[in-house]
Each structure stands twice: as structure tokens, then as C-alpha cells.
Scaffold this active site. Structure first.
Site, PDB file in Angstrom:
ATOM      1  N   LYS A  28       0.113   4.291   0.076  1.00 55.69           N
ATOM      2  CA  LYS A  28       0.294   5.089   0.871  1.00 55.69           C
ATOM      3  C   LYS A  28       0.709   5.560   2.700  1.00 55.69           C
ATOM      4  O   LYS A  28       0.775   5.964   2.678  1.00 55.69           O
ATOM      5  CB  LYS A  28      -1.814   5.627   0.899  1.00 55.69           C
ATOM      6  CG  LYS A  28      -1.846   6.676   1.448  1.00 55.69           C
ATOM      7  CD  LYS A  28      -3.389   6.800   1.621  1.00 55.69           C
ATOM      8  CE  LYS A  28      -3.582   7.587   0.761  1.00 55.69           C
ATOM      9  NZ  LYS A  28      -5.430   8.391   0.523  1.00 55.69           N
TER      10      LYS A  28
ATOM     11  N   GLU B  42      10.975  -0.388   9.406  1.00 49.61           N
ATOM     12  CA  GLU B  42      12.408   0.257  10.360  1.00 49.61           C
ATOM     13  C   GLU B  42      13.267   1.456   9.096  1.00 49.61           C
ATOM     14  O   GLU B  42      13.958   1.596   9.895  1.00 49.61           O
ATOM     15  CB  GLU B  42      13.373  -1.434  10.814  1.00 49.61           C
ATOM     16  CG  GLU B  42      12.618  -2.025  11.369  1.00 49.61           C
ATOM     17  CD  GLU B  42      11.737  -2.459  12.841  1.00 49.61           C
ATOM     18  OE1 GLU B  42      13.169  -1.544  13.293  1.00 49.61           O
ATOM     19  OE2 GLU B  42      10.764  -3.140  13.269  1.00 49.61           O
TER      20      GLU B  42
ATOM     21  N   ASN C  21       0.794  -0.905  -0.184  1.00 54.11           N
ATOM     22  CA  ASN C  21       0.124   0.027   0.131  1.00 54.11           C
ATOM     23  C   ASN C  21       1.146   1.285   0.203  1.00 54.11           C
ATOM     24  O   ASN C  21       1.163   1.495   1.159  1.00 54.11           O
ATOM     25  CB  ASN C  21      -0.847   0.165   1.020  1.00 54.11           C
ATOM     26  CG  ASN C  21      -1.675   0.899   1.125  1.00 54.11           C
ATOM     27  OD1 ASN C  21      -1.715   2.460   0.819  1.00 54.11           O
ATOM     28  ND2 ASN C  21      -2.773   1.015   2.062  1.00 54.11           N
TER      29      ASN C  21
ATOM     30  N   GLN D  80       5.329   5.479   6.541  1.00 53.54           N
ATOM     31  CA  GLN D  80       6.329   4.526   7.710  1.00 53.54           C
ATOM     32  C   GLN D  80       7.525   4.837   7.306  1.00 53.54           C
ATOM     33  O   GLN D  80       8.457   4.999   8.269  1.00 53.54           O
ATOM     34  CB  GLN D  80       5.578   3.241   7.292  1.00 53.54           C
ATOM     35  CG  GLN D  80       4.949   1.840   7.860  1.00 53.54           C
ATOM     36  CD  GLN D  80       5.194   1.703   8.799  1.00 53.54           C
ATOM     37  OE1 GLN D  80       5.846   1.380   9.573  1.00 53.54           O
ATOM     38  NE2 GLN D  80       4.707   2.863   9.801  1.00 53.54           N
TER      39      GLN D  80
END
Lengths: 171, 338, 745
Positions: C639, C711, C637, C644
Site C-alpha cells: 500500500k 526514487e 508494504n 511511493q
């Protein structure tokens, strides 16, 4: 208004206050040290308003009191007797999201969602204040709301979009 | 939080009377500092006297040309008042450099003056602190003191006054109006806050039972040449490491009147009239500004973490004076420093 | 198959978005229960010693106070250390709250005040009087580093440094160009916006329903069961929403223990919420002192890599992370020596914080590589390309996929790197010096054994579930996308349930493995449902699909149809009606392929480019622009994926410039334990952030080629900013965060 009221609370006596919360008049008894934030969350079960730091350092608890955004964690409930409080639960009307709520969804202006009610209450008021025009100004005047997930650029995008469409509508 | 009783004062007289009767009572207005401290159990008042409904929430012109800010006006109201913005832009700028929109909506003019000093140890009841518990010692002196004072410290306390508004008020030589058990009086800003000395538990020269009713801004407004420069660890919503309020009156390139006040460096907003005098009658120049800065900082003393503040203050003073002289005050929203 | 409707790979709004913008999403402290009691934790003021006395009488005298729990009156709990070990515990003896009179770190919980109302508890807590006998503590890594040791017992899941290869010392001595420096990274605290909280609901039958801030509902459940001697069906942990965690929720924190203890003892529901200052009284990103030595030829080719790290841990657990391994993973070199040691200090045990180890180690190696670029006069991007690691040299494995080259190229193009004048102090914008710096990011692509269930109801609604958690990463949304695509349903007709220990087994959410692990489990479960449904469809009387095979049908709009004749098909509802079932369900497990993990190394990569503007005179740094080009396999995704990465970058900006938990070594105590003086970035600190997802096909790690994104955004960001500051000012600051004092000093 100017008549003095003298309450003492040696035996943990509670004090009756009246608040208009999201348009609804609520009468409730509080201890003198009951904080508006805790009143909303624990006593009125309006848990949309968040406790992030409890010391006015993060903005998660932002509500709109008599038209002004404030940190509800720093307000004693008893001192807000008579005030009109809008929380995140009162931002949408009749199930229709406020344009800023929709813009937050569309711009993915949150991740964990915990700072979001405060961001939106703050943003809605920022738009009403009518002072912010540039991204610099949005950034500065949204700096009282920390987002640890780091959604800041999307938050600014969401606010800018609503500001822009408001300005367009005003032409 | 400790248990306390609550009263809502109906008049200034009533507020003063209640406060005079109980030495551990506190006035409360915006609550942004007092509630903060009470939650940490640093302040433990037995009684709170709510003064927010007193008729002290107006901004008015006086006949002699001052602007009088009621003690209960909020920081936001003052900063955005058209009279303050046009006549005292230095004050508006300083207020807007501080805290956040939310806090400025709650915090009051009077409360801002009465903010307690900022210090990790003062705020942490798990540690000793002479200000909180006189005689227990000052761990900041030999501990973490990045945010602490470099001027006017004592062996008992090295905390700093955190206000931005007060730094501007110091530069503007505001007058603090007081009502108390012995009637009304006025205190010049420079005498309102005190240095820690051997009584660090006392922050101001207010006497028991006294209440701030108004802050009066003298006619001298420094509209043309002023700035508030705040230097901090992030670009907003942080206390000043060093801040500088600079105000100049200039006549054909010559400095006629000068005010410099520093924040974040001492237990009170820091003024140095002798240094200001060094500017009068001289044209604006970096060299002179640097000499003035050196003079202000001649007795500055750094500790383990905060010695950098001496250098930072020196540079900040020079820059702020340059901004003021050029008539290019620092914007609080555009973070590029002018 | 996943392309049916194409939810996967397309930008979708979060399915939990409405709940979050309206305040309806409930977090751990927001669940109510009849007769709920409120607990407030009292924390130790000293770092080491014993509690001589606790006077709780004044607190107990307050009407409404139910109990004050201390080590003196707490009820019996598990005796053995190992009962306190959770699934992510490092080797050692876990902290046991209220266990005895010993204080082992400042801020340790030493009492719990429970009252009918929060306000009463808060007041009573201020009346508890504690006297201590203090012992000598030590929290200073600069002193303890002389006693650093190689952890004797490895932490599960944390790769120890590989054995040395070649002769790094000798190669360094011989190398014509050398970089040798020490890099420091301050202690950081996670500080999610939501503080840790547990609401323990004591049900009428004595079982517990626990609303808990955790990244692993089943981890918390098994911890509670083990510590309090309860069977697993007596404890259910539910956490549908988590207000951020970044690792702080990987282990059950002490508020869970205290709330459960009080609820069991009082036979009453109890809520315990930590204060913001108490968020500094458990795990943290450890302080690290690293030494990096790089030897190279004048053409920049590395001849020697030596990377040593010393990190803090507590006196009772050997917390470990992967700090130094990244250096050789990123760069080809024949002479490599990587070493990692711990030093014990009297604090809580550190806990994984966003990109644990990599955020620390890569900051050092990527700063050192920038120094080497200047020492050799080679462009920083070019230097990295010359030393590009084609294989995982330490483990002698190929990469499952690695598009880092494209990251460098596309990131540099977008950023305009070619316009950079490499000379420090050469670029200006008015009064400000402008600096452009870059760095590489890397994180392991991990998959963990995870189960999921899919239940298709006769009304055509699909529910998928798994006991993982969504801490803001977007797990709800991507699982919904995957399930909707496989079943051919609109996303609105798919519900994802996670954050509940009663759901199919999942490890803790973390390490960027959740998308690959829970995503694959949901994929497999949905495929099984699909197959069953198709079988039922074929077996229907006069089925139009009787002669079709699964490869020749499509699932779309709640129907199974012939792919080349979409008019011919049957609806899910009709299939189930004909079969006489009201649902079709499947529970499946997904596991990483053993052969794959032995043959391939899976990593995500990034190239981070940063622009800073520096008012040198005043030491004010602004990060005006970041471009991060990320290669992380399939992007489910774009978006939420972009969010993230942006979030990781903002964390990296904090690491670079602001974040530092300051220990007073005299007191052994963190002093800036609040959000006013522990600085995380605010809105005004964050300017333009541009994220590029570099196309990367990975057919080895898992069926969808997912690598994870939680991360990688932070890794390399701090180094890129530090390198930009060097470019701007000519000042190399090797001590993060780079604050005003360091820039002026």
C-alpha cells in the site's frame, strides 16, 4: 452588523474579535494584519491548519468558514470577526473520525501529511456542496489543494468512496 | 506587511468618505489579491476599509431585464447562481475556469475587477518595476516574459490582466456601477481597465475614493452560442496563457451578433469591435474565424519568451468561435478540449 | 521467520495515519515554547556583489522587535569552512549565512528580523533598507558551458563516470544507424508542501532542543554543534514529521543556522520559517545539457554509446550527481564513452532532488533509445530487450538481481502495448492525437550503516527506534511491520520512534536506502531481543521450553510457543517477571556486506508506459494513463509502496510537462518563485496510474532483499511521456519540460 467600527492602529493597537472555532467561542485580540492562518497556528495553537505558500496558491491552509472552504492565508483575522471556523481539529467528532478521514487512511491518500488537513477540509466541503459526481469533477474541484507527494489518485478514490456511500445512504 | 489601520465601513457613503480622505487607503473585500500583494510588500496601504459588510451581496433582476450582481457577491455565488447559470453561462464558465474553489469562495465580483496585473517583476520587490515604482524600468520587457502581453503593450509595461471573469464580462459588455465622492456613475466594461501607456501604475479608470457597487449584465445573454476556452500550463489552478470568451447570436446559420474577448494577452481584457463586425452577416466557417483572428492579432508583438502566444491566441480564437458556433461550450471539468 | 503474522509484504495502513488526518502530527514550525520569538529572513535582491549598507533602525524602532541580525552584528561562529560541512556536503566551501558583506547569489539570506510576534517581525522586515554594490554575475549555462570542467574532487558517494571502453568515437562513425542529439532539462525546485522551518527551544540549562525540517536529525545536530562550538549533548534535533522534502532536507538549510544563532545570542527560543519564495533560495535540481550519441546496427544492436552531461553548480561548491553512468548500465555495448562536467553559475549550490542524476540522465538516454527505435524501425520494447545488459559491464559485476525483463513484459501486457500502431500520428481519440510511449527506469539499491534499538517492556509493548526520518515515505509503518513480525506482536503493540538525534545512529534519510538500512537494523535488534527473551524463557524454573531451540519455537501474540505444539509456551510478561527484569533491550548496527558490494551491483528497475492525448492545434497535452512495472526486491508494504511509486510518477509528470525554475539572466534571479507560476501537477493533471510490483528475489543485498522505492517512480517517467508525445504528434521535443510553446513551435 451595519454599524461602522473605526479602528486605528498607529501604536500597534490590537483589535478584539470573536470567532467560533470548532464550535467554541474564542475572543482574542489581533493586529489588523494578523492573518487567520497565523491566528489559528500561532495564537490559538491549532497547528493542524498548514502554511504551504501563504499566498492562496496551494490550499494547505484550507479551513471551513461559515460552511465555505477558504484559504485561511488570504483572510485577515479581523475581517472574520463573528465567523464560525472549522479546522481539521474540528472535523472528527468525539474522537470518531469523519468518514473522509477514515477513507484517507484506507486509501493511503497522503504521504508526508502536510497537505492532508487542507485536502480533508476541502474534500468534506466538496461533499457537502453536492455538485461533484464524476472523477473529472472531483479532480477539478480538488485542484485547489496541491499534494507534492502526488497522492492525487488516492485522494480521488477516498472522496469517491465517501460520495458513493453517501449517495447509497440517500437512496 | 506594513502597518495599517483598519476600519469596517457601515455604509457606502462612509466607505467612500474614508477612501477619499486618504489616498493610500484601500478597500478590502475577499482579500485574495490585496492580502497577497501586501504580504509581498507590493501594496503598502496605510489603511484598509473593510467593505464586506456593505449590503452589496445580492444578485437581482432589474426592471429593464439586466441582471445586477452586487459587488460583494463572491465568485462562487455568481458562478452557481441559477439565473447566471441559465442566462449567462459564459460568465459562470469563465469564473469556474479561474483560481480554485477556495479562492472563488472568498473573491468578490468587485475585487475580481480590481485584481492587479500578473507579472513576476511586479510581484517581486527585489526587482525594478514601473508599475510598482514608476520610473524604475521594466525588466520583463527583456527578461522572462512567458506570461506577458502581446497586445497593447508599452515600453513601460507588458503585464497582463489575469482575470477570467473579466474576460467574460468584456464579451457580455457588462456595465460597472460606481459610487464615489461625486455621486454614482457607470462605466462600460470596455472602458474600465486601461492599457499601461506611460502610466502603468494605473490599472483602471476608477477615480480616487470610488467604489464598485455592482456589475450589470445586459439582457443579451448568448445562451445558445458561447464558450470560455482557457489555455494554460497545467489543466487547472493556473493563470491563462491565453483565454478566449466567444459569444455569438446566430439566426439560421448566420452570425447576427458576435463578441470575442481575450484574456492573458494584454493589460486588460482585449476586445476588437472591428474584428467582431467581420463576423456579422456571415455563416460560421473556420476560414472566416481565422481571418477574424488574424485581424485581432494584426498588431500583436511578442517578446523573448511569449511570441508563441500570438500563434496560440490565433488558434484559440478559431477554436473558441467554432465551439460557440456549434453550441458546444468548453467544459471546465472535462479537460478534453471540444 | 518474517512470515509469522505476515505484516511484511501485506498492505497495511500507515501507523501515523490517524495523526496526519486529524492534524495532530506536528511539524517543525508547530512546536511551542515559552516566550518564543519569531524570525523572518530578508533575502538578497542582487546575485553578486556586496552589501554596502543595511539600515535596521526603522525596524528596531518597532515595539516588539528584539533584534535584527546582519553580518555586521552577528555573534561569532566557526571560522573554518569545514565546520560548516555537513555529511552530504559536496566538495567546496559551504555557504555561511551572514558571514560577511559578500553576496554570492540572488536570494541569499542577509538579515534576520526577530520579534515577539510573527506579525511584528513581518512588519519590521518591510522596513529594513539595504544598499548594494553590484558585481557582474553569470547564471546562463549556455554561456558557461564553454568553461565546463571535470570536477577535480569527487563527491563522496557519487560514482564518477567509468573509464571509456573500446573506441566509441570510431564505432559511432562506422555505425550504419546513428542517433545524435542534445537533451535539455530545466532547473527544478523541490517545493515540498512544508517550507523549511526550525523552532529552536532554548532550554533553561542553555541546551537546545531543535524542531527542524530535516531528512537527517543527526546531520543537523552535528552541523549545529560544529558551527556554534557546542558539544553534542547540548543540541538535540527532533523532527517526528516532515512535510515532504524530496532531498531539500538532506543538508541543513540556512534557517537552521539563523534560528540557532538568534536563540544563542538572545538566550531565548526562536522560530524561523522560510516563505514559499525563499524555497527558491537554496538547493535545486541543476540544469543539464546532455549530448547522447548512439551508433547501432540495422538490427538495433548498439555499437557505440556516448553520453556527455554538463550541469550547473554554484561558484563555491562542486555539486555532483550520477547522470551518465546509467546508459551503459542499462544497455550492453562494447564501445562506451561517458563524460560528466560542471559549469559554475552564480546561484546557490544545487542539492539532490528525487532520483538525482538518474531522473536527468535516464531521461536523455531513454529519449535517445526511442529515437533509435524509430531510426531502426524496431519496437521500443524489443529494442531494449535486444540490448539488455546482463551484467554491470562498466564494473564487471553481476547484478544482485534484475527482473527488468519481467517489468517490460508485464508492463506492456497491462498497458496493452501490443495494440500500438508504431506509426507516429496514427492513433486518435476524436480530435485528440493519442500517443503511447515507454521508457526504462533504474536506481541504485543502496544500504547504509545504520543502528536501531528495540526495547520490549514487561507489559508486552515493543518500542523500536532509530535516528532516521520519515518524509512521507512510510518508514514508521514498515519498521513497525518488521518489528511486529519478528516479535510476534500485533502492530498496535509496537511503537516506532524516529526523527530524533538522540536515537541510535542513522545517516540522512534519502537515496531510497532507508527501508533497507533502518529496516535491517530494526530486524537485527529485534532478533537480539528475541534471542535474549528465548534464553530467559529456557532458563525459567520448570520452563516448558527448556529443551527447545530457537528454530523450534514461534513468537506469537506476545508468547513464545513450540511451533508444533502452540499450546505449550510462556508469555513475554511471565518470562520477564521470572527473570526479574522490566524490559529486554538491544541496540544493533546493520552494515552492507563488503564482499557483496564488491561482487554484485544492486539496482531497482522499472518499465514505464505512458499514454498521452494531445490537442495538437492548441498544444494541450493530457497524460491519461501511466503503467509502471517496478522490480525493487521485497515490497514490505504494497500500500505505501504503491504510493511511493505513484508519487514518483507524479513528479515525473511535472518534470515532463510543467516544472521549470526560470532564471532571469539579467538579474541572476529565479523569477517564478511561487506555486502559481512554478507549476507542479494539480489533481486535474493526474489520471490513471497503475503500479505493478514485479516479483524479484534478492538474497545478496540485505537479509530481507529490500531495494527501496523513493526514487524509482520518477526515473523514466518523463522520457516515457516525451516518447508518447512523439508517437502522438511526430514531434521530438528534447527540451524538458514540454510546454505548449515547444509543442506549437
Amino acid at each position: 452588523m451595519s454599524a461602522s467600527q473605526n479602528y486605528s492602529s498607529p501604536a500597534l493597537e490590537k483589535i478584539p474579535i470573536t470567532l467560533i472555532v470548532n464550535g467554541e467561542t474564542r475572543t482574542i485580540e489581533v493586529l489588523p494584519w494578523t492573518v487567520l492562518l497565523d491566528l489559528l497556528r500561532d495564537h490559538l495553537h491549532l497547528t493542524g491548519t498548514k502554511k504551504g505558500c501563504d499566498h492562496g496558491q496551494c490550499g494547505a491552509c484550507t479551513v471551513i468558514a461559515d460552511g465555505k472552504r477558504i484559504n485561511s492565508c488570504m483572510a485577515l483575522a479581523v475581517m472574520k470577526d463573528g465567523a464560525s471556523i472549522t479546522t481539521i481539529e474540528g472535523i472528527a467528532s468525539d474522537g470518531a473520525l469523519h468518514p473522509l478521514q477514515q477513507a484517507f487512511i484506507d486509501h493511503d491518500a497522503f504521504q508526508c501529511g502536510y497537505c492532508t488537513p487542507g485536502q480533508i477540509c476541502s474534500g468534506v466541503t466538496l461533499i457537502q456542496e453536492g455538485r461533484a459526481r464524476t472523477r473529472d469533477e472531483i479532480r477539478e474541484w480538488m485542484s485547489g489543494n496541491i499534494c507534492r507527494c502526488g497522492a492525487y489518485t488516492n485522494i480521488v478514490d477516498a472522496i469517491e468512496q465517501v460520495l458513493g456511500s453517501n449517495q447509497e445512504a440517500g437512496r | 506587511m506594513n502597518r495599517f489601520s483598519y476600519m469596517r465601513a457601515g455604509s457606502i457613503e462612509e466607505a467612500v468618505k474614508a477612501a477619499s480622505a486618504d489616498s493610500s487607503a484601500r478597500f478590502i473585500a475577499g482579500g485574495t489579491n490585496l492580502v497577497d500583494l501586501m504580504k509581498y510588500n507590493v501594496e503598502r496601504p496605510t489603511r484598509l476599509i473593510d467593505i464586506t459588510r456593505l449590503p452589496l451581496n445580492t444578485i437581482e433582476d432589474t426592471k429593464s431585464g439586466e441582471l445586477r450582481l452586487g459587488a460583494m457577491t463572491t465568485n462562487d455565488e455568481v458562478a452557481h447562481d441559477p439565473r447566471v447559470q441559465s442566462r449567462y453561462p459564459l460568465l459562470a464558465s469563465a469564473i469556474l475556469a479561474g483560481a480554485s474553489p477556495q479562492l472563488r469562495n472568498a473573491a468578490t465580483t468587485g475585487g475580481n475587477l480590481l485584481q492587479r496585473t500578473r507579472c513576476y517583476y511586479f510581484y517581486d520587490t527585489g526587482t525594478p518595476c514601473n508599475k510598482r515604482e514608476p520610473g524604475t524600468g521594466c525588466p520583463a520587457t527583456f527578461g522572462r516574459n512567458r506570461i506577458h502581453a502581446i497586445l497593447g503593450t508599452s515600453e513601460h509595461c507588458i503585464a497582463t490582466h489575469p482575470s477570467d471573469m473579466c474576460v467574460a464580462l468584456a464579451a457580455l459588455e457588462a456595465i460597472i456601477h460606481i459610487a464615489g465622492p461625486d455621486g454614482e456613475r457607470a462605466i462600460p466594461m470596455s472602458e474600465f481597465h486601461r492599457l499601461p501607456g506611460d502610466r502603468p501604475e494605473i490599472d483602471t479608470t476608477l477615480r480616487p475614493g470610488e467604489i464598485i457597487t455592482a456589475v450589470e449584465l445586459p439582457p443579451e445573454d448568448f445562451v445558445e452560442h458561447h464558450t470560455y476556452l482557457k489555455l494554460r500550463d497545467r489543466l487547472s489552478y493556473a493563470f491563462a496563457l491565453v483565454s478566449v470568451a466567444a459569444a455569438l447570436r446566430m439566426d439560421a446559420g448566420t452570425i447576427v451578433e458576435a463578441r470575442i474577448a481575450l484574456g492573458g494577452v494584454a493589460h486588460k481584457p482585449w476586445r476588437d469591435p472591428a474584428a467582431e463586425a467581420m463576423l456579422r452577416g456571415h455563416p460560421a466557417s473556420t476560414e472566416r474565424f481565422a481571418a477574424v483572428a488574424d485581424h485581432i492579432l494584426r498588431d500583436a508583438k511578442g517578446f523573448q519568451d511569449n511570441a508563441f502566444k500570438i500563434d496560440l491566441a490565433r488558434r484559440g480564437i478559431v477554436r473558441a468561435l467554432s465551439q460557440a458556433a456549434a453550441g458546444t461550450p468548453q467544459s471546465q471539468t472535462d479537460k478534453r478540449i471540444r | 521467520m518474517l512470515k509469522a503474522q505476515g505484516y511484511v509484504g501485506s498492505p497495511q495502513n500507515r501507523v501515523d495515519g490517524r495523526a496526519k488526518v486529524t492534524g495532530e502530527a506536528r511539524y517543525a514550525a508547530e512546536f511551542d515554547a515559552p516566550d518564543l520569538a519569531y524570525g523572518i529572513v530578508i533575502s538578497s535582491a542582487i546575485a553578486k556583489g556586496r552589501i554596502a549598507s543595511i539600515d535596521i533602525s526603522s525596524a528596531l524602532a518597532i515595539p516588539g522587535v528584539v533584534q535584527v541580525f546582519t553580518h555586521e552584528n552577528r555573534s561569532g561562529t566557526a571560522w573554518l569552512d569545514r565546520n560548516y560541512r555537513d555529511e552530504t556536503a559536496p566538495p567546496g566551501s559551504p555557504f555561511r549565512p551572514l558571514y560577511d558583506d559578500q553576496v554570492v547569489y540572488s536570494g541569499q539570506p542577509i538579515a534576520l528580523v526577530v520579534a515577539d510576534e510573527y506579525e511584528i517581525a513581518a512588519h519590521a522586515a518591510s522596513l529594513v533598507r539595504i544598499a548594494y554594490e553590484t558585481d557582474t554575475h553569470m547564471t546562463d549555462l549556455d554561456i558557461k558551458r564553454s568553461e565546463a570542467y571535470v570536477p577535480p574532487k569527487k563527491r563522496s558517494g557519487v560514482k564518477a563516470p567509468p573509464s571509456p571502453r573500446g573506441d566509441a568515437e570510431e564505432a559511432f562513425t562506422q555505425a550504419p544507424v546513428k542517433v545524435h542529439a542534445e537533451y535539455r532539462i530545466a532547473i527544478e525546485h523541490h517545493n515540498p508542501m512544508e517550507t523549511h522551518a526550525s523552532t529552536v527551544i532554548y532550554e533553561q540549562d542553555g541546551t537546545l532542543t531543535i524542531h527542524e525540517k530535516t531528512q537527517g536529525p543527526q546531520n543537523s545536530q552535528s552541523y549545529v554543534s560544529s558551527v556554534f562550538g557546542l558539544s553534542s549533548d547540548q543540541v538535540r534535533v527532533v523532527s517526528p514529521f516532515i512535510g515532504g522534502a524530496f532531498g531539500s532536507g538532506l543538508r541543513p538549510q540556512y534557517q537552521l543556522f539563523l534560528a540557532v544563532m538568534a536563540a544563542l545570542e538572545l538566550k531565548r527560543s526562536v522560530r524561523v520559517v522560510l516563505t514559499r519564495d525563499q524555497m527558491f533560495t537554496f538547493g535545486y535540481r541543476p540544469q543539464a545539457i546532455q549530448t547522447v550519441s548512439l551508433g547501432a546496427n540495422p538490427d538495433g544492436m548498439l555499437q557505440s554509446i556516448m553520453h556527455d552531461a554538463i550541469q550547473t553548480t554554484s561558484t563555491f561548491e562542486d555539486y555532483q550527481e550520477v547522470v551518465v553512468n546509467w546508459s551503459n548500465l542499462l544497455y550492453h555495448c562494447d564501445n562506451v564513452k561517458l563524460t560528466y562536467r560542471l559549469a559554475q553559475v552564480d546561484t546557490a549550490t544545487p542539492i539532490d532532488m528525487r532520483a538525482p542524476g538518474a531522473a536527468t540522465g535516464v531521461t536523455a538516454i531513454e529519449t535517445a533509445m526511442d529515437e533509435l527505435a524509430y531510426a531502426t524501425g524496431i519496437d521500443p520494447v524489443e529494442l531494449r530487450l535486444r540490448n539488455y545488459a546482463e551484467v554491470d559491464e562498466a564494473n564487471k559485476r553481476d547484478f544482485s538481481s534484475k527482473e527488468l525483463r519481467a517489468c517490460y513484459q508485464l508492463g506492456a501486457e497491462r498497458f496493452g502495448w501490443a495494440q500500438r500502431n508504431p506509426e507516429p500520428r496514427s492513433m486518435r481519440d476524436g480530435r485528440e492525437l493519442v500517443g503511447w510511449g515507454m521508457a526504462t527506469g533504474v536506481w541504485e539499491a543502496i544500504m547504509q550503516k545504520t543502528a536501531a534499538r528495540a526495547v520490549l517492556s514487561a507489559d508486552g509493548h515493543l518500542e523500536v527506534s532509530c535516528a532516521t526520518a520519515d518524509i512521507g515515505t512510510g518508514t514508521y509503518t514498515i519498521l513497525t511491520q518488521i518489528a511486529a513480525d519478528i516479535m510476534g506482536l500485533p502492530m498496535e503493540r509496537v511503537t516506532t520512534r524516529i526523527g530524533d538525534s538522540s536515537l541510535p545512529k542513522s545517516p540522512v534519510e534519502g537515496g531510497s536506502w532507508t527501508a533497507a538500512s533502518a529496516g535491517t537494523a530494526v530486524q537485527i535488534a529485534c532478533q537480539t531481543v528475541r534471542e535474549s527473551l528465548f534464553k530467559y524463557a529456557r532458563e525459567m524454573d520448570a520452563s516448558p521450553l527448556a529443551n527447545a531451540s530457537l528454530e523450534h519455537v514461534s513468537f506469537a501474540d506476545g508468547r513464545i510457543v513450540l511451533t508444533n505444539d502452540p499450546e505449550t509456551g510462556v508469555s513475554f510478561t511471565d518470562i520477564m517477571r521470572a527473570r526479574g527484569v522490566d524490559k529486554v533491550e538491544a541496540e544493533e548496527k546493520a552494515s552492507p556486506g563488503m564482499m557483496t558490494s564488491m561482487r554484485y551491483s544492486g539496482y531497482s528497475h522499472s518499465a514505464v508506459f505512458a499514454e498521452v492525448k494531445v490537442d495538437e492545434e492548441l498544444g494541450i497535452i493530457r497524460v491519461t494513463r501511466i503503467v509502471s512495472a517496478v522490480a525493487a526486491g521485497t515490497i514490505l508494504n504494497p500500500k505505501t509502496a504503491r504510493s511511493q511509486i505513484i508519487g514518483g510518477i507524479v513528479f515525473g509528470i511535472g518534470m515532463a510537462l510543467e516544472e521549470e525554475s526560470m532564471l532571469d539572466h539579467n538579474l541572476g534571479r529565479f523569477m517564478n518563485h511561487n506555486l502559481a507560476e512554478y507549476h507542479v501537477p494539480v489533481n486535474a493533471d493526474i489520471h490513471d496510474i497503475d503500479v505493478i510490483f514485479v516479483s524479484e528475489h534478492d538474497d545478496k543485498l540485505n537479509p530481507m532483499g529490500i531495494k527501496g522505492l523513493g526514487e524509482i517512480g520518477i526515473v523514466g517517467t518523463a522520457a516515457a511521456i516525451g516518447n508518447a508525445i512523439f508517437h502522438a504528434t511526430g514531434k521530438r521535443i528534447r527540451d524538458y519540460p514540454i510546454t505548449i510553446d515547444k509543442l506549437l513551435g
